[in-house]
Design an enzyme around this catalytic site. Structure first.
Site, PDB file in Angstrom:
ATOM      1  N   ASN A 117       0.987  -1.185   0.068  1.00  0.00           N
ATOM      2  CA  ASN A 117      -0.060   0.134  -0.090  1.00  0.00           C
ATOM      3  C   ASN A 117       0.858   1.377   0.062  1.00  0.00           C
ATOM      4  OD1 ASN A 117      -2.736  -0.571   0.115  1.00  0.00           O
ATOM      5  ND2 ASN A 117      -2.587  -1.517   2.194  1.00  0.00           N
ATOM      6  N   HIS A 118       0.446   2.348  -0.412  1.00  0.00           N
ATOM      7  CA  HIS A 118       0.996   3.508  -0.408  1.00  0.00           C
ATOM      8  C   HIS A 118       0.820   4.276   0.991  1.00  0.00           C
ATOM      9  CE1 HIS A 118       2.009   4.073  -4.684  1.00  0.00           C
ATOM     10  NE2 HIS A 118       0.369   3.692  -4.814  1.00  0.00           N
ATOM     11  N   LEU A 119       1.685   4.649   1.554  1.00  0.00           N
ATOM     12  CA  LEU A 119       1.643   5.332   3.094  1.00  0.00           C
ATOM     13  C   LEU A 119       0.807   6.833   2.914  1.00  0.00           C
ATOM     14  CD1 LEU A 119       5.274   4.461   4.349  1.00  0.00           C
ATOM     15  CD2 LEU A 119       2.795   3.765   5.295  1.00  0.00           C
ATOM     16  N   TYR A 120      -0.120   7.144   3.649  1.00  0.00           N
ATOM     17  CA  TYR A 120      -0.860   8.426   3.284  1.00  0.00           C
ATOM     18  C   TYR A 120      -1.306   9.242   4.516  1.00  0.00           C
ATOM     19  CZ  TYR A 120      -4.326   5.203   5.283  1.00  0.00           C
ATOM     20  OH  TYR A 120      -5.070   4.230   5.900  1.00  0.00           O
ATOM     21  N   ASN A 132       5.886   3.598   0.670  1.00  0.00           N
ATOM     22  CA  ASN A 132       4.972   2.277   0.512  1.00  0.00           C
ATOM     23  C   ASN A 132       5.326   1.539   1.688  1.00  0.00           C
ATOM     24  OD1 ASN A 132       4.122   2.721  -2.416  1.00  0.00           O
ATOM     25  ND2 ASN A 132       6.207   2.460  -2.548  1.00  0.00           N
TER      26      ASN A 132
END
Ligand SMILES: CC(C)(COP(=O)(O)OP(=O)(O)OC[C@H]1O[C@@H](n2cnc3c(N)ncnc32)[C@H](O)[C@@H]1OP(=O)(O)O)[C@@H](O)C(=O)NCCC(=O)NCCS
Length: 190
Positions: A117-120, A132
């Site tokens: 997943n992308h970090l957000y 990520n």
């Protein structure tokens, strides 16, 4: 033995457009399309069927008798992807990051299995600058993943289960259950 060597040379000869890394070991019983790209630290089993425009990149291990149909992309992006023996991966499917698929699995067409997943969390920086994370996806033996499925990172799909067409799998799936929907929920046991 001589016949095997001739067969091997003929196959290499016929693959002039195919990009295959120098250290990728090809078995003489495999069929690999001229338009496939197989580059990186790749371990290939015997008797593979790898069709048009397939990409297998980075750090990947594939068991014997595996079919990978047109346009499938398998790319570990610095992690590791493992695919067991006798697996079928249908057209246009994507496997990225950290994914382990057991033996005798069927993966439907247009399916996305991305172990990352992308970090957000930081609102003041664009998501594409935050990096990520990857927990990894594990799919046990004898699983049937239908068409147009998305499997999210961190999920473990138990042995013998079925993922219905169009599902989005966000949580673990118990062995021998059938799940459907977005998010995927148990509809019954097999
Ligand atoms: C999962 C599957 C095998 C279930 O088939 P089945 O055992 O005949 O199940 P049923 O059709 O009796 O459906 C049982 C219930 O689940 C629901 N359901 C079935 N498939 C569903 C799906 N893809 N998404 C959402 N709900 C689904 C049905 O609507 C039904 O709900 P209800 O009890 O409220 O009426 C089948 O629906 C499926 O998705 N097959 C995948 C086909 C595919 O992708 N093929 C590509 C080649 S690999």
């Amino acid at each position: 033995m001589l016949i095997k060597i001739i067969h091997y040379i003929k196959r290499r000869w016929g693959m002039v457009n195919c990009k295959i890394g120098a250290f990728v070991n090809l078995s003489p019983t495999s069929h690999i399309s001229c338009s496939a790209r197989i580059l990186g630290n790749i371990k290939l089993g015997k008797s593979l069927n790898i069709q048009r425009n397939v990409q297998i990149l980075d750090n990947v291990s594939i068991g014997d008798d595996v079919d990978i149909l047109d346009n499938v992309q398998i790319r570990s992006c610095g992690f590791f992807i493992q695919i067991g023996a006798r697996v079928l991966i249908n057209r246009n499917t994507t496997l990225l990051n950290q994914v382990s698929i057991g033996e005798d699995c069927l993966i439907g067409p247009n399916t996305t299995i991305v172990g990352g997943n992308h970090l957000y969390k930081n609102r003041s920086a664009p998501i594409n600058t935050q990096g990520n994370e990857s927990k990894g996806i594990i799919i046990d033996n004898d699983v049937w993943v239908g068409a147009n499925v998305v499997v999210c990172d961190g999920v473990h799909i138990g042995k013998g289960s079925i993922i219905a067409a169009g599902s989005v799998v966000t949580k673990d799936v118990e062995s021998f259950t059938i799940v459907a929907g977005a998010p995927a929920k148990k509809i019954r046991e097999r």
